[in-house]
Design a protein around this motif. Structure first.
Motif, PDB file in Angstrom:
ATOM      1  N   ASP A 228       0.827  -1.207   0.000  1.00 31.99           N
ATOM      2  CA  ASP A 228       0.000   0.000   0.000  1.00 31.99           C
ATOM      3  C   ASP A 228       0.861   1.256   0.000  1.00 31.99           C
ATOM      4  O   ASP A 228       0.548   2.236  -0.687  1.00 31.99           O
ATOM      5  N   ALA A 229       1.944   1.243   0.765  1.00 34.24           N
ATOM      6  CA  ALA A 229       2.832   2.405   0.822  1.00 34.24           C
ATOM      7  C   ALA A 229       3.496   2.650  -0.524  1.00 34.24           C
ATOM      8  O   ALA A 229       3.621   3.798  -0.974  1.00 34.24           O
ATOM      9  N   VAL A 230       3.926   1.580  -1.183  1.00 32.98           N
ATOM     10  CA  VAL A 230       4.551   1.727  -2.503  1.00 32.98           C
ATOM     11  C   VAL A 230       3.522   2.237  -3.511  1.00 32.98           C
ATOM     12  O   VAL A 230       3.810   3.127  -4.317  1.00 32.98           O
ATOM     13  N   THR A 231       2.315   1.707  -3.444  1.00 33.97           N
ATOM     14  CA  THR A 231       1.250   2.151  -4.341  1.00 33.97           C
ATOM     15  C   THR A 231       0.998   3.644  -4.177  1.00 33.97           C
ATOM     16  O   THR A 231       0.890   4.391  -5.163  1.00 33.97           O
ATOM     17  N   ARG A 232       0.895   4.098  -2.933  1.00 37.29           N
ATOM     18  CA  ARG A 232       0.666   5.531  -2.688  1.00 37.29           C
ATOM     19  C   ARG A 232       1.814   6.372  -3.237  1.00 37.29           C
ATOM     20  O   ARG A 232       1.589   7.459  -3.792  1.00 37.29           O
ATOM     21  N   GLN A 233       3.030   5.890  -3.068  1.00 33.84           N
ATOM     22  CA  GLN A 233       4.183   6.668  -3.542  1.00 33.84           C
ATOM     23  C   GLN A 233       4.155   6.816  -5.058  1.00 33.84           C
ATOM     24  O   GLN A 233       4.461   7.894  -5.589  1.00 33.84           O
ATOM     25  N   VAL A 234       3.787   5.757  -5.756  1.00 36.02           N
ATOM     26  CA  VAL A 234       3.699   5.839  -7.213  1.00 36.02           C
ATOM     27  C   VAL A 234       2.581   6.780  -7.628  1.00 36.02           C
ATOM     28  O   VAL A 234       2.773   7.685  -8.449  1.00 36.02           O
TER      29      VAL A 234
END
Length: 288
Positions: A228-234
């Motif tokens: 989820d954190a990686v998704t938000r960053q992208v």
């Protein structure tokens, strides 16, 4: 004056990854360059979008495409995946560590997402069938990420380094590995290991005819465990013309496939169209 590029967020993650890789003992055995130019770099440049050489003929560097939302092209974004494997990681692969990610590739195909895979020659040697399958799929394109995944500058987050007089041979050896694996028409694009380059490196590679491809969106997927954190960053970083850097290695980026499943439908909902790097460079040339 072109200075050393340091993308803080991604290279912090890469620093962690590279430290975990334990890459030591630079291979100093001779690897002469092929007598002909790199199998693809000069040949493909005539029919593939590339950037014109930089000042003093230096290798050009591409970071993102046009920041426009034109009626013709729409909002373009390129997902890129680094298929990393260093020259000295063969024993780890032999012991069962997986540097590939077939599930990620299958998901990209299922979602019909074009992508550019920056592949090391060592990865292509370890996984020739997968390299060939990716290279022969018209939805994807294979680009050069060096043979060894050793850095082309000093002080690149713990990576061993390639000396200046070996840089071109290292790049061309990757194209030779692609050819042996059966990858047709790899692109004349090059991504520096660790994202590190300087004027000397750009000068050394200028004769190969490649365009160096960096990025403007850091996914943060290297060794991440929170999808989820990686998704938000992208999603927070993408803008029209963005190049997103991700990874195609199960051991180093275990949540990337999950991130792709979340990012792709959301960006499409926002009106983005996924393209390969070649199309993004072509759009940039057309807007110049």
């Amino acid at each position: 004056m072109i200075t050393l590029v340091r993308r803080t967020a991604v290279l912090c993650a890469l620093g962690t990854a590279l430290a975990a890789c334990g890459t030591t003992g630079v291979d100093q055995s001779p690897h002469p360059a092929p007598s002909a130019p790199a199998p693809s770099a000069s040949a493909s440049a005539s029919r593939t979008p590339t950037l014109a050489p930089g000042p003093a003929g230096l290798t050009p560097v591409f970071e993102h495409g046009p920041r426009t939302d034109g009626a013709r092209d729409g909002k373009l974004v390129a997902l890129t995946f680094d298929a990393d494997m260093t020259a000295d990681q063969g024993p780890r692969a032999a012991s069962g560590e997986r540097f590939d990610n077939p599930r990620l590739v299958a998901t990209l195909r299922k979602l019909k997402v074009p992508a550019t895979v920056f592949m090391t020659g060592r990865w292509a040697e370890e996984y020739p069938a997968e390299a060939r399958s990716i290279g022969r799929d018209p939805r994807f394109e294979v680009a050069n990420h060096s043979y060894s995944h050793y850095a082309y500058t000093e002080d690149c987050y713990g990576l061993p380094t390639v000396s200046g007089d070996r840089m071109r041979a290292d790049l061309e050896r990757a194209y030779t590995a692609f050819e042996k694996a059966g990858v047709p028409n790899p692109m004349p694009y090059f991504r520096f290991p660790g994202g590190c380059y300087d004027k000397a490196a750009l000068k050394e590679l200028s004769a190969t005819g490649v365009t160096a491809v960096q990025w403007d969106v850091v996914s943060g997927d290297a060794f991440a465990t929170d999808a989820d954190a990686v998704t938000r960053q992208v999603l927070d970083g993408v803008r029209p013309g963005s190049v997103v850097v991700m990874h195609c290695t199960r051991s180093a980026a275990p949540v990337t496939e999950e991130v792709v499943r979340a990012v792709v439908p959301e960006l499409r909902r926002q009106g983005y169209r996924f393209v390969k790097v070649s199309e993004l460079i072509g759009a940039a040339n057309g807007s110049a």
